[in-house]
Scaffold this motif. Structure first.
Motif, PDB file in Angstrom:
ATOM      1  N   LYS A 164       0.817  -1.214   0.000  1.00  0.00           N
ATOM      2  CA  LYS A 164       0.000   0.000   0.000  1.00  0.00           C
ATOM      3  C   LYS A 164       0.855   1.270   0.000  1.00  0.00           C
ATOM      4  O   LYS A 164       0.639   2.177  -0.790  1.00  0.00           O
ATOM      5  CB  LYS A 164      -0.910  -0.011   1.216  1.00  0.00           C
ATOM      6  CG  LYS A 164      -1.884   1.123   1.302  1.00  0.00           C
ATOM      7  CD  LYS A 164      -2.791   0.934   2.499  1.00  0.00           C
ATOM      8  CE  LYS A 164      -3.732   2.097   2.659  1.00  0.00           C
ATOM      9  NZ  LYS A 164      -4.560   1.955   3.846  1.00  0.00           N
ATOM     10  N   ILE A 180      -1.732  -7.991   7.123  1.00  0.00           N
ATOM     11  CA  ILE A 180      -1.907  -9.097   6.186  1.00  0.00           C
ATOM     12  C   ILE A 180      -1.724 -10.383   6.985  1.00  0.00           C
ATOM     13  O   ILE A 180      -0.629 -10.675   7.456  1.00  0.00           O
ATOM     14  CB  ILE A 180      -0.907  -9.036   5.025  1.00  0.00           C
ATOM     15  CG1 ILE A 180      -1.094  -7.753   4.240  1.00  0.00           C
ATOM     16  CG2 ILE A 180      -1.064 -10.255   4.130  1.00  0.00           C
ATOM     17  CD1 ILE A 180      -0.153  -7.577   3.081  1.00  0.00           C
ATOM     18  N   ILE A 197      -5.665 -13.763   4.337  1.00  0.00           N
ATOM     19  CA  ILE A 197      -5.692 -12.680   3.348  1.00  0.00           C
ATOM     20  C   ILE A 197      -4.687 -12.974   2.234  1.00  0.00           C
ATOM     21  O   ILE A 197      -4.990 -12.827   1.053  1.00  0.00           O
ATOM     22  CB  ILE A 197      -5.373 -11.326   4.005  1.00  0.00           C
ATOM     23  CG1 ILE A 197      -6.507 -10.914   4.942  1.00  0.00           C
ATOM     24  CG2 ILE A 197      -5.136 -10.249   2.947  1.00  0.00           C
ATOM     25  CD1 ILE A 197      -6.190  -9.691   5.782  1.00  0.00           C
ATOM     26  N   GLU A 198      -3.500 -13.392   2.608  1.00  0.00           N
ATOM     27  CA  GLU A 198      -2.456 -13.701   1.620  1.00  0.00           C
ATOM     28  C   GLU A 198      -2.894 -14.839   0.700  1.00  0.00           C
ATOM     29  O   GLU A 198      -2.696 -14.777  -0.520  1.00  0.00           O
ATOM     30  CB  GLU A 198      -1.155 -14.056   2.334  1.00  0.00           C
ATOM     31  CG  GLU A 198       0.030 -14.176   1.422  1.00  0.00           C
ATOM     32  CD  GLU A 198       0.420 -12.855   0.780  1.00  0.00           C
ATOM     33  OE1 GLU A 198       0.979 -12.896  -0.335  1.00  0.00           O
ATOM     34  OE2 GLU A 198       0.172 -11.797   1.365  1.00  0.00           O
ATOM     35  N   ASN A 219      -5.977 -15.751  -0.060  1.00  0.00           N
ATOM     36  CA  ASN A 219      -7.042 -15.271  -0.941  1.00  0.00           C
ATOM     37  C   ASN A 219      -6.492 -14.394  -2.057  1.00  0.00           C
ATOM     38  O   ASN A 219      -6.952 -14.487  -3.197  1.00  0.00           O
ATOM     39  CB  ASN A 219      -8.096 -14.504  -0.139  1.00  0.00           C
ATOM     40  CG  ASN A 219      -8.928 -15.423   0.717  1.00  0.00           C
ATOM     41  OD1 ASN A 219      -9.002 -16.623   0.473  1.00  0.00           O
ATOM     42  ND2 ASN A 219      -9.554 -14.872   1.731  1.00  0.00           N
ATOM     43  N   ARG A 220      -5.513 -13.548  -1.754  1.00  0.00           N
ATOM     44  CA  ARG A 220      -4.898 -12.716  -2.798  1.00  0.00           C
ATOM     45  C   ARG A 220      -4.216 -13.579  -3.847  1.00  0.00           C
ATOM     46  O   ARG A 220      -4.337 -13.332  -5.047  1.00  0.00           O
ATOM     47  CB  ARG A 220      -3.860 -11.776  -2.183  1.00  0.00           C
ATOM     48  CG  ARG A 220      -4.455 -10.538  -1.658  1.00  0.00           C
ATOM     49  CD  ARG A 220      -3.397  -9.505  -1.375  1.00  0.00           C
ATOM     50  NE  ARG A 220      -4.036  -8.367  -0.759  1.00  0.00           N
ATOM     51  CZ  ARG A 220      -3.542  -7.658   0.210  1.00  0.00           C
ATOM     52  NH1 ARG A 220      -2.353  -7.939   0.678  1.00  0.00           N
ATOM     53  NH2 ARG A 220      -4.197  -6.654   0.718  1.00  0.00           N
ATOM     54  N   ASN A 221      -3.475 -14.581  -3.395  1.00  0.00           N
ATOM     55  CA  ASN A 221      -2.778 -15.456  -4.336  1.00  0.00           C
ATOM     56  C   ASN A 221      -3.762 -16.220  -5.208  1.00  0.00           C
ATOM     57  O   ASN A 221      -3.539 -16.371  -6.416  1.00  0.00           O
ATOM     58  CB  ASN A 221      -1.856 -16.415  -3.591  1.00  0.00           C
ATOM     59  CG  ASN A 221      -0.662 -15.717  -2.996  1.00  0.00           C
ATOM     60  OD1 ASN A 221      -0.275 -14.638  -3.434  1.00  0.00           O
ATOM     61  ND2 ASN A 221      -0.075 -16.307  -1.975  1.00  0.00           N
ATOM     62  N   HIS A 227      -6.805 -15.296  -6.043  1.00  0.00           N
ATOM     63  CA  HIS A 227      -7.420 -14.331  -6.954  1.00  0.00           C
ATOM     64  C   HIS A 227      -6.476 -14.020  -8.124  1.00  0.00           C
ATOM     65  O   HIS A 227      -6.905 -13.991  -9.282  1.00  0.00           O
ATOM     66  CB  HIS A 227      -7.778 -13.050  -6.200  1.00  0.00           C
ATOM     67  CG  HIS A 227      -8.391 -12.005  -7.056  1.00  0.00           C
ATOM     68  ND1 HIS A 227      -9.679 -12.089  -7.520  1.00  0.00           N
ATOM     69  CD2 HIS A 227      -7.885 -10.846  -7.549  1.00  0.00           C
ATOM     70  CE1 HIS A 227      -9.937 -11.028  -8.268  1.00  0.00           C
ATOM     71  NE2 HIS A 227      -8.872 -10.252  -8.296  1.00  0.00           N
ATOM     72  N   LEU A 228      -5.207 -13.795  -7.825  1.00  0.00           N
ATOM     73  CA  LEU A 228      -4.244 -13.496  -8.883  1.00  0.00           C
ATOM     74  C   LEU A 228      -4.074 -14.680  -9.830  1.00  0.00           C
ATOM     75  O   LEU A 228      -3.957 -14.508 -11.042  1.00  0.00           O
ATOM     76  CB  LEU A 228      -2.897 -13.100  -8.277  1.00  0.00           C
ATOM     77  CG  LEU A 228      -2.866 -11.755  -7.555  1.00  0.00           C
ATOM     78  CD1 LEU A 228      -1.510 -11.562  -6.878  1.00  0.00           C
ATOM     79  CD2 LEU A 228      -3.170 -10.615  -8.508  1.00  0.00           C
ATOM     80  N   ARG A 254      -7.118 -14.851 -12.071  1.00  0.00           N
ATOM     81  CA  ARG A 254      -7.064 -13.777 -13.065  1.00  0.00           C
ATOM     82  C   ARG A 254      -6.087 -14.098 -14.191  1.00  0.00           C
ATOM     83  O   ARG A 254      -6.349 -13.821 -15.359  1.00  0.00           O
ATOM     84  CB  ARG A 254      -6.645 -12.473 -12.412  1.00  0.00           C
ATOM     85  CG  ARG A 254      -7.787 -11.587 -12.067  1.00  0.00           C
ATOM     86  CD  ARG A 254      -7.267 -10.329 -11.464  1.00  0.00           C
ATOM     87  NE  ARG A 254      -7.553  -9.223 -12.351  1.00  0.00           N
ATOM     88  CZ  ARG A 254      -7.277  -7.974 -12.058  1.00  0.00           C
ATOM     89  NH1 ARG A 254      -6.669  -7.684 -10.924  1.00  0.00           N
ATOM     90  NH2 ARG A 254      -7.580  -7.029 -12.883  1.00  0.00           N
TER      91      ARG A 254
END
Length: 53
Positions: A5, A34, A38-39, A41-43, A45-46, A49
């Motif tokens: 961020k 984090i 959370i980590e 879920n981010r991975n 999602h990426l 994508r």
């Protein structure tokens, strides 16, 4: 580690409010937290994508 961020310094910190054994990353500048969920879920999602593109 660098904050995504604000580019500040991230430190490992124990968070008993989350779990008795939870260790999260917290930014010393902006306070971004984090945790492992959370980590993950981010991975995910990426990864999804990248597959769609």
């Amino acid at each position: 580690m660098t904050c995504v961020k604000c580019k500040g310094l991230m430190i490992h910190e124990r968070q008993p409010a989350v779990s008795s054994s939870a260790i999260v990353l917290r930014c010393l500048n902006c306070g971004l937290l984090i945790d492992p969920l959370i980590e993950q879920n981010r991975n995910n999602h990426l990864h999804l994508r990248a597959k769609a593109a």
